[in-house]
Design an enzyme around this catalytic site. Sequence first.
Site: not given
Ligand SMILES: C[S@@+](CC[C@H](N)C(=O)[O-])C[C@H]1O[C@@H](n2cnc3c(N)ncnc32)[C@H](O)[C@@H]1O
Length: 197
Positions: A51, A111, A151
């Site tokens: 978040g 992201d 990203k």
């Molecule tokens: C690096 S984290 C994001 C961090 C966020 N920007 C923050 O600052 O808190 C990447 C996120 O991408 C989500 N994610 C990865 N594949 C996904 C998908 N197919 N659908 C939805 N979310 C996905 C993961 O659950 C993870 O929470």
Amino acid sequence: MKSNRWDDHYTEKARKEKWLARSVYKLQEIDRKFKLIRRNDTVLDLGCFPGSWSQYVIGKVGKGGNVVGIDLQKPKAFNPPNFTYMKADIETVDPEQLSARIEPRNLVLSDLAPPTTGIRDTDASRSLFLAERAAEIARMLLKPKGHFVCKIFEDEALKDFKKDLGPAFGQIRLFRPKATRKRSREVYLVATGFITR
Ligand SMILES: C[S@@+](CC[C@H](N)C(=O)[O-])C[C@H]1O[C@@H](n2cnc3c(N)ncnc32)[C@H](O)[C@@H]1O
């Protein structure tokens, strides 16, 4: 692999400043450089868990703006009135259905990061797939002149991804924020001035 001192610096700083994750500093640097987020903006945050990006954006758009955050997991302890969480898998969700549920956006952030396997080609192609899905959603939801931040792993396919997006935006740049972990191959594509819907 052991984290280095620079990684620890951002983790500690985020904890002290009460951000939900250290990745906030990447968005902060992108925003300071490209001036993407304005008061009252509507923003979509793809891959919003835990978040910190939504937390940063809510602070910048103020009460007149709003953020919709999508992820497989719901951010905990983050529930301001102008934040809406939607649970969805970006790999399978229908962008048209999303556009029926979400009002047009000034900014779409992604992201999204796949779970890494350590196998270079597999990780790069999963990252590219998520980036392509995010771009598809951005094209459906962006207002004219809106922006898209995404990203993606640095890889040969990045060139084609950037080229394909080219006609839809005024300018596309690649940026690697200082808060990116030294061992990471990630980079951010910053596409500004959306042209077509
Ligand atoms: C690096 S984290 C994001 C961090 C966020 N920007 C923050 O600052 O808190 C990447 C996120 O991408 C989500 N994610 C990865 N594949 C996904 C998908 N197919 N659908 C939805 N979310 C996905 C993961 O659950 C993870 O929470």
